[in-house]
Motif scaffolding. Structure first.
Motif, PDB file in Angstrom:
ATOM      1  N   UNK A 107       0.687  -1.436  -0.046  1.00  0.00           N
ATOM      2  CA  UNK A 107      -0.050  -0.012   0.170  1.00  0.00           C
ATOM      3  C   UNK A 107       0.937   1.433  -0.048  1.00  0.00           C
ATOM      4  N   UNK A 108       2.009   1.394   0.622  1.00  0.00           N
ATOM      5  CA  UNK A 108       2.830   2.583   0.824  1.00  0.00           C
ATOM      6  C   UNK A 108       3.323   2.990  -0.400  1.00  0.00           C
ATOM      7  N   UNK A 127       1.150  16.331   1.214  1.00  0.00           N
ATOM      8  CA  UNK A 127       0.415  15.112   1.199  1.00  0.00           C
ATOM      9  C   UNK A 127       1.424  13.991   1.261  1.00  0.00           C
ATOM     10  N   UNK A 128       2.702  14.198   0.577  1.00  0.00           N
ATOM     11  CA  UNK A 128       3.539  13.015   0.808  1.00  0.00           C
ATOM     12  C   UNK A 128       4.189  13.069   2.198  1.00  0.00           C
ATOM     13  N   UNK A 129       4.212  14.132   2.809  1.00  0.00           N
ATOM     14  CA  UNK A 129       4.821  14.212   4.163  1.00  0.00           C
ATOM     15  C   UNK A 129       3.730  13.424   5.099  1.00  0.00           C
ATOM     16  N   UNK A 130       2.383  13.792   4.733  1.00  0.00           N
ATOM     17  CA  UNK A 130       1.339  13.099   5.719  1.00  0.00           C
ATOM     18  C   UNK A 130       1.337  11.478   5.355  1.00  0.00           C
ATOM     19  N   UNK A 131       1.495  11.024   4.394  1.00  0.00           N
ATOM     20  CA  UNK A 131       1.486   9.546   4.042  1.00  0.00           C
ATOM     21  C   UNK A 131       2.698   9.112   4.688  1.00  0.00           C
ATOM     22  N   UNK A 132       3.889   9.758   4.575  1.00  0.00           N
ATOM     23  CA  UNK A 132       5.105   9.174   5.188  1.00  0.00           C
ATOM     24  C   UNK A 132       4.995   9.173   6.661  1.00  0.00           C
ATOM     25  N   UNK A 133       4.188  10.136   7.180  1.00  0.00           N
ATOM     26  CA  UNK A 133       4.160  10.142   8.868  1.00  0.00           C
ATOM     27  C   UNK A 133       3.201   8.877   9.247  1.00  0.00           C
ATOM     28  N   UNK A 134       2.302   8.566   8.188  1.00  0.00           N
ATOM     29  CA  UNK A 134       1.336   7.248   8.804  1.00  0.00           C
ATOM     30  C   UNK A 134       2.129   6.209   8.963  1.00  0.00           C
ATOM     31  N   UNK A 362       9.173   9.304  25.384  1.00  0.00           N
ATOM     32  CA  UNK A 362       8.416   8.762  24.287  1.00  0.00           C
ATOM     33  C   UNK A 362       7.745   9.977  23.579  1.00  0.00           C
ATOM     34  N   UNK A 363       7.526  11.121  24.141  1.00  0.00           N
ATOM     35  CA  UNK A 363       6.887  12.288  23.469  1.00  0.00           C
ATOM     36  C   UNK A 363       8.068  12.854  22.784  1.00  0.00           C
ATOM     37  N   UNK A 364       9.238  13.031  23.036  1.00  0.00           N
ATOM     38  CA  UNK A 364      10.294  13.411  22.365  1.00  0.00           C
ATOM     39  C   UNK A 364      10.679  12.596  21.068  1.00  0.00           C
ATOM     40  N   UNK A 365      10.574  11.183  21.275  1.00  0.00           N
ATOM     41  CA  UNK A 365      10.790  10.350  20.177  1.00  0.00           C
ATOM     42  C   UNK A 365       9.477  10.443  19.302  1.00  0.00           C
ATOM     43  N   UNK A 366       8.542  10.592  19.613  1.00  0.00           N
ATOM     44  CA  UNK A 366       7.149  10.786  18.699  1.00  0.00           C
ATOM     45  C   UNK A 366       7.543  11.814  17.768  1.00  0.00           C
ATOM     46  N   UNK A 367       8.005  12.983  18.394  1.00  0.00           N
ATOM     47  CA  UNK A 367       8.309  14.250  17.742  1.00  0.00           C
ATOM     48  C   UNK A 367       9.605  13.902  16.456  1.00  0.00           C
ATOM     49  N   UNK A 368      10.535  13.159  17.017  1.00  0.00           N
ATOM     50  CA  UNK A 368      11.725  12.974  16.530  1.00  0.00           C
ATOM     51  C   UNK A 368      11.164  12.073  15.005  1.00  0.00           C
ATOM     52  N   UNK A 369      10.521  11.090  15.399  1.00  0.00           N
ATOM     53  CA  UNK A 369      10.103  10.076  14.058  1.00  0.00           C
ATOM     54  C   UNK A 369       9.014  10.709  13.531  1.00  0.00           C
ATOM     55  N   UNK A 370       8.247  11.544  13.972  1.00  0.00           N
ATOM     56  CA  UNK A 370       7.482  12.187  13.145  1.00  0.00           C
ATOM     57  C   UNK A 370       8.004  12.902  12.006  1.00  0.00           C
ATOM     58  N   UNK A 371       9.016  13.809  12.502  1.00  0.00           N
ATOM     59  CA  UNK A 371       9.771  14.763  11.592  1.00  0.00           C
ATOM     60  C   UNK A 371      10.570  13.700  10.520  1.00  0.00           C
ATOM     61  N   UNK A 372      11.161  12.742  11.083  1.00  0.00           N
ATOM     62  CA  UNK A 372      12.111  11.669  10.153  1.00  0.00           C
ATOM     63  C   UNK A 372      11.207  11.026   8.966  1.00  0.00           C
ATOM     64  N   UNK A 373      10.184  10.408   9.628  1.00  0.00           N
ATOM     65  CA  UNK A 373       9.248   9.442   8.602  1.00  0.00           C
ATOM     66  C   UNK A 373       8.422  10.512   7.666  1.00  0.00           C
ATOM     67  N   UNK A 374       7.959  11.536   8.131  1.00  0.00           N
ATOM     68  CA  UNK A 374       7.277  12.535   7.333  1.00  0.00           C
ATOM     69  C   UNK A 374       8.219  13.143   5.948  1.00  0.00           C
ATOM     70  N   UNK A 375       9.293  13.002   6.244  1.00  0.00           N
ATOM     71  CA  UNK A 375      10.235  13.691   5.437  1.00  0.00           C
ATOM     72  C   UNK A 375      10.763  12.616   4.299  1.00  0.00           C
ATOM     73  N   UNK A 376      10.683  11.400   4.672  1.00  0.00           N
ATOM     74  CA  UNK A 376      11.255  10.620   3.862  1.00  0.00           C
ATOM     75  C   UNK A 376      10.409  10.442   2.334  1.00  0.00           C
ATOM     76  N   UNK A 377       9.490  10.662   2.215  1.00  0.00           N
ATOM     77  CA  UNK A 377       8.517  10.618   1.031  1.00  0.00           C
ATOM     78  C   UNK A 377       8.877  11.812  -0.062  1.00  0.00           C
TER      79      UNK A 377
END
Length: 480
Positions: A107-108, A127-134, A362-377
């Motif tokens: 699906x990704x 849109x790409x950032x939102x899909x990556x963040x999912x 956990x909160x800081x890691x959520x922000x960190x990985x939200x930034x990282x994965x949202x940018x990959x797309x």
């Protein structure tokens, strides 16, 4: 279009991570060993790793919408089988259902291909950032919700919830995504898919993930582990040889050539190792009984509540990452996420004696990985031609899956050293610090990524007027 794609990406990520905090419950209800229960995760990852690049390529060739519907169909069918088998106490059926659900990993790349074809340039980056963040948001919410849900209603409820969300995603795809999302066509030489390359890729990935996920159980120096990993190397070499000669490769070698694409994919793999190591370590540490001398003895429900801030932070970080990427480029968003992850994991290695420290981390890691994965797309889309979006994001998603398998296994190996040894607090400290070092490697790799134009066509650090002035200067200087 966007809502249907986001729902599809979310349900796949949710389903992949939902069983992780509930593995002890699966083990007790189905009467299997811990190593057997772990196959509920492994089966999904194996199927997903095999299908993801193939689905991306088929979407580029045959159309993203029909292949996406097929992947979601497998997800619903697998969830129904797993729920029925769980209710009957049949572990083999639950395992088969999880493998069928893993097919939905395709699906990704398909949603990325759809976004690139149908989204206006000025909205594409968001849109790409939102899909990556999912990818991260769905997994984090699964970790937070699965424990309380399984504890209250039983493990079969996890599969039923996946089926329900899948039907919502199917409805969204059928009603929101336009037909003819890609022109149906065959390859340049009349072939739809490279069958020898597909089979070699599947065999190599199965061997690699089996070796990585089962190495701790079999023993890293055992004949079975060494033979499996050696077989993966041989099959991988054969795959590379076949693909270099194929007129229509399932994974185009050109997608991996050049400093930019190679570093981008490598950074994806590395940051995924760090993330999955962290999300594996935190619930295990929290559920460790107090009499072990460390840990908090939390229940599955309490562990889910502990992980909830991570999920919320990932959701909140996605739009922030989009804004940062629009202003400074996707590379800057990825670097911010990797830097925050490395810092947070290092701090967690130094101080982890109270629940509030894990909640804050956990909160800081959520922000960190939200930034990282949202940018990959955005990084992937900027690096390839539009007609290769599905294939390129398929490769990138495959590397996320492999990184997740390696990260979870790396954490287990460090905290125990062997399958028989009980975890120690010193092992957890070392594992958190090792995860921080891995995130730091991802940060170092990201600094070497070349600057790319945004999907809208503008350089993130140069205004249109300056670009026009630069073009006029070059044109005037070229005149005789």
């Amino acid at each position: 279009m966007v809502l249907g794609s986001l729902l599809a990406a979310f349900v796949v990520a949710f389903t992949q991570g939902a069983v992780i905090p509930a593995l002890p419950l699966f083990r007790r209800q189905l009467g299997v060993s811990a190593s057997s229960a772990a196959w509920l995760v492994t089966a999904f990852m194996l199927a997903s790793a095999v299908v993801t690049p193939i689905a991306g390529r088929l979407g580029d060739l045959l159309g993203h919408r029909p292949v996406l519907l097929a992947c979601l169909g497998f997800l619903a069918a697998g969830g129904a089988l797993a729920a029925a088998a769980d209710h009957a106490g049949w572990f083999g059926g639950v395992l088969a259902g999880r493998a069928l659900q893993g097919v939905s990993g395709g699906v990704f790349p398909l949603t990325f291909g759809l976004a690139r074809r149908w989204t206006p340039p000025e909205r594409l980056h968001g849109v790409i950032a939102a899909l990556s963040a999912m990818f991260g948001v769905g997994g984090a919410l699964a970790m937070a919700v699965a424990g309380p849900l399984a504890g209250a209603l039983g493990t079969a409820a996890l599969s039923l919830l996946s089926v329900l969300i899948t039907f919502l995603a199917l409805a969204g795809v059928l009603t929101r995504l336009p037909r003819g999302a890609a022109p149906a066509r065959t390859g340049r030489h009349g072939t739809v898919l490279d069958l020898p390359g597909t089979l070699l890729l599947a065999a190599a990935l199965v061997a690699l993930l089996l070796g990585v996920t089962q190495g701790r159980t079999w023993g890293w120096g055992s004949a079975a582990t060494l033979a499996t990993l050696t077989g993966a190397l041989v099959l991988g070499a054969g795959f590379a040889a076949v693909e270099s000669r194929s007129p229509e490769p399932v994974v185009d070698p050109r997608l991996l050539r050049g400093r930019g694409p190679a570093l981008m994919h490598l950074a994806t793999f590395v940051i995924s190792v760090a993330m999955f190591a962290a999300v594996t370590l935190i619930p295990q540490y929290a559920q460790t009984p107090v009499h072990a001398g460390y840990g908090f003895g939390t229940s599955a429900t309490e562990t889910g509540l502990l992980l909830a801030p991570m999920a919320v932070a990932m959701v909140a970080a996605a739009p922030l990452s989009t804004r940062l990427a629009a202003r400074a480029g996707s590379r800057a968003a990825f670097r911010a996420g990797a830097a925050l992850a490395a810092t947070t994991l290092a701090a967690l290695g130094a101080a982890h004696g109270a629940l509030w420290q894990f909640a804050l981390a956990g909160t800081a890691l959520g922000v960190a990985y939200g930034f990282a994965f949202a940018s990959l797309g955005g990084l992937v889309v900027n690096a390839v031609r539009p007609d290769r979006t599905g294939a390129a994001t398929g490769v990138n998603t495959l590397l996320r899956t492999l990184g997740g398998a390696v990260g979870a296994q790396l954490a287990a190996v460090i905290i125990t050293g062997s399958a028989a040894a009980p975890p120690t607090e010193a092992g957890y400290t070392m594992a958190f610090l090792a995860s921080a070092a891995v995130a730091a490697v991802a940060l170092a790799l990201s600094t070497a990524l070349p600057r790319k134009r945004t999907p809208g066509g503008r350089h993130p650090t140069r205004s249109p007027s300056r670009l026009c002035a630069a073009r006029r200067t070059r044109r005037d200087s070229a005149r005789p």
